[in-house]
Write a protein that holds these residues in place. Sequence first.
Motif, PDB file in Angstrom:
ATOM      1  N   ILE A 132      -1.257   9.795  -6.936  1.00  0.00           N
ATOM      2  CA  ILE A 132      -0.208   9.245  -5.601  1.00  0.00           C
ATOM      3  C   ILE A 132       1.158   8.988  -6.956  1.00  0.00           C
ATOM      4  O   ILE A 132       2.376   9.365  -5.848  1.00  0.00           O
ATOM      5  CB  ILE A 132      -0.573   7.540  -5.282  1.00  0.00           C
ATOM      6  CG1 ILE A 132      -1.831   8.132  -4.675  1.00  0.00           C
ATOM      7  CG2 ILE A 132       0.092   7.011  -5.317  1.00  0.00           C
ATOM      8  CD1 ILE A 132      -2.119   6.688  -3.917  1.00  0.00           C
ATOM      9  N   TYR A 186       0.302   1.007  -6.903  1.00  0.00           N
ATOM     10  CA  TYR A 186      -0.643   2.111  -7.735  1.00  0.00           C
ATOM     11  C   TYR A 186      -0.003   2.453  -9.076  1.00  0.00           C
ATOM     12  O   TYR A 186      -1.395   2.824 -10.349  1.00  0.00           O
ATOM     13  CB  TYR A 186      -0.642   4.053  -7.263  1.00  0.00           C
ATOM     14  CG  TYR A 186      -0.883   3.614  -5.700  1.00  0.00           C
ATOM     15  CD1 TYR A 186      -2.141   3.278  -5.020  1.00  0.00           C
ATOM     16  CD2 TYR A 186       0.178   3.421  -4.642  1.00  0.00           C
ATOM     17  CE1 TYR A 186      -2.112   2.656  -3.989  1.00  0.00           C
ATOM     18  CE2 TYR A 186      -0.095   2.821  -3.110  1.00  0.00           C
ATOM     19  CZ  TYR A 186      -1.510   3.169  -3.360  1.00  0.00           C
ATOM     20  OH  TYR A 186      -1.585   2.905  -1.630  1.00  0.00           O
ATOM     21  N   PRO A 237       4.989   2.989  -4.371  1.00  0.00           N
ATOM     22  CA  PRO A 237       4.207   3.684  -5.929  1.00  0.00           C
ATOM     23  C   PRO A 237       3.973   2.309  -7.884  1.00  0.00           C
ATOM     24  O   PRO A 237       3.088   3.152  -8.157  1.00  0.00           O
ATOM     25  CB  PRO A 237       5.476   4.672  -5.972  1.00  0.00           C
ATOM     26  CG  PRO A 237       6.914   4.374  -5.540  1.00  0.00           C
ATOM     27  CD  PRO A 237       6.759   3.295  -4.211  1.00  0.00           C
ATOM     28  N   ARG A 266      -7.111   8.903  -8.462  1.00  0.00           N
ATOM     29  CA  ARG A 266      -6.082   8.674  -7.047  1.00  0.00           C
ATOM     30  C   ARG A 266      -5.141   7.952  -7.531  1.00  0.00           C
ATOM     31  O   ARG A 266      -3.911   8.186  -6.987  1.00  0.00           O
ATOM     32  CB  ARG A 266      -6.763   7.724  -6.289  1.00  0.00           C
ATOM     33  CG  ARG A 266      -6.649   7.599  -5.007  1.00  0.00           C
ATOM     34  CD  ARG A 266      -6.440   5.868  -3.977  1.00  0.00           C
ATOM     35  NE  ARG A 266      -6.153   5.052  -4.702  1.00  0.00           N
ATOM     36  CZ  ARG A 266      -6.713   4.154  -4.918  1.00  0.00           C
ATOM     37  NH1 ARG A 266      -7.299   3.372  -3.711  1.00  0.00           N
ATOM     38  NH2 ARG A 266      -5.630   2.746  -5.570  1.00  0.00           N
ATOM     39  N   ASP A 267      -4.989   7.007  -8.147  1.00  0.00           N
ATOM     40  CA  ASP A 267      -3.885   6.351  -8.491  1.00  0.00           C
ATOM     41  C   ASP A 267      -2.994   7.050  -8.923  1.00  0.00           C
ATOM     42  O   ASP A 267      -1.523   6.483  -8.960  1.00  0.00           O
ATOM     43  CB  ASP A 267      -4.223   4.576  -9.444  1.00  0.00           C
ATOM     44  CG  ASP A 267      -4.757   3.921  -8.851  1.00  0.00           C
ATOM     45  OD1 ASP A 267      -4.438   4.007  -7.464  1.00  0.00           O
ATOM     46  OD2 ASP A 267      -5.757   2.871  -9.185  1.00  0.00           O
ATOM     47  N   ASP A 273       0.889  -1.353   0.120  1.00  0.00           N
ATOM     48  CA  ASP A 273      -0.120   0.331  -0.274  1.00  0.00           C
ATOM     49  C   ASP A 273       0.778   1.227  -0.241  1.00  0.00           C
ATOM     50  O   ASP A 273       0.763   2.077  -0.216  1.00  0.00           O
ATOM     51  CB  ASP A 273      -1.328  -0.429   1.840  1.00  0.00           C
ATOM     52  CG  ASP A 273      -2.063  -0.974   0.805  1.00  0.00           C
ATOM     53  OD1 ASP A 273      -2.338  -1.581  -0.050  1.00  0.00           O
ATOM     54  OD2 ASP A 273      -2.122  -0.931   1.954  1.00  0.00           O
ATOM     55  N   THR A 332       3.206  12.290  -6.879  1.00  0.00           N
ATOM     56  CA  THR A 332       3.114  12.832  -6.203  1.00  0.00           C
ATOM     57  C   THR A 332       4.718  12.291  -5.887  1.00  0.00           C
ATOM     58  O   THR A 332       5.794  13.122  -5.348  1.00  0.00           O
ATOM     59  CB  THR A 332       2.150  12.741  -5.056  1.00  0.00           C
ATOM     60  OG1 THR A 332       0.921  13.641  -5.386  1.00  0.00           O
ATOM     61  CG2 THR A 332       2.968  13.356  -4.078  1.00  0.00           C
ATOM     62  N   CYS A 333       4.434  11.185  -5.839  1.00  0.00           N
ATOM     63  CA  CYS A 333       5.758   9.656  -5.443  1.00  0.00           C
ATOM     64  C   CYS A 333       6.831  10.278  -6.138  1.00  0.00           C
ATOM     65  O   CYS A 333       8.272  10.712  -5.809  1.00  0.00           O
ATOM     66  CB  CYS A 333       5.475   8.886  -5.671  1.00  0.00           C
ATOM     67  SG  CYS A 333       4.705   8.300  -4.163  1.00  0.00           S
TER      68      CYS A 333
END
Length: 260
Positions: free
Chosen positions: A239, A215, A212, A235-236, A209, A242-243
């Motif tokens: 993420i 996702y 990265p 959302r995926d 979870d 952002t990572c």
Amino acid sequence: MTTTSPTPTPSSTSALNASRTTATAIRVLAQLRHDPRTIAMLIVLPSLLLFLLRYVFDGSARTFDGIGASLLGIFPLITMFLVTSIATLRERTSGTLERLLAMPLGKGDLIAGYALAFGVLAIIQSALATGLAVWLLGLDVTGSPWLLLLVALLDALLGTALGLFVSAFASSEFQAVQFMPAVIFPQLLLCGLFTPRSNMHPVLEAISDVLPMSYAVDGMNEVLAHTDITATFVRDILIVATCALLVLTLGAATLRRRTQ
């Protein structure tokens, strides 16, 4: 009385500057232009692996549909990670990085320039691999192929960011390659490629979870299964993006001028 202008120092150029970032990206692309083997690995290798995968499952097109999209995101991530980490390390061991940072060039400019240059290659790489998988190899996609391309591009940028980050901790190309089983392989095992993450041991599912690549694979599977953009897909990709941004920031903070 005469006054003298302050001499720019690395500390005074910490803010990201568009012209310095662009100049760095152009320099990196000019260097890569003289390295056809690296360009071939970046652009052609993911497509070649997808082509090979398709005919490994020649008797079961549904199996290719099941894992082809996931690997469409994983292959660019791995190749960009490998090439970026070694290319940045070469800059440091050759002394180029130290000379660049002695100029009015901040670490953020340097990292952003590298990300921009490899991002251009990532666009070409992802477009070629996605086009090959969907229109030539017959990958069955319910959603838009453009969304598949978007996820593949973000995955390639994530691989670039991870490669830039780990290069700060390697003192040789051999050490840079050694980071691959440490950084990439655990994500590969836990991303849901081999079995759904919900079927894993709860501890492994919890670890997956926060990785990265999980996702990235989930985002690809959302495009495979839905015609419209879902909240899970949004959302995926947020993420993953952002990572990538977070790892780039860490890469700028940990960048060393030279290898000891």
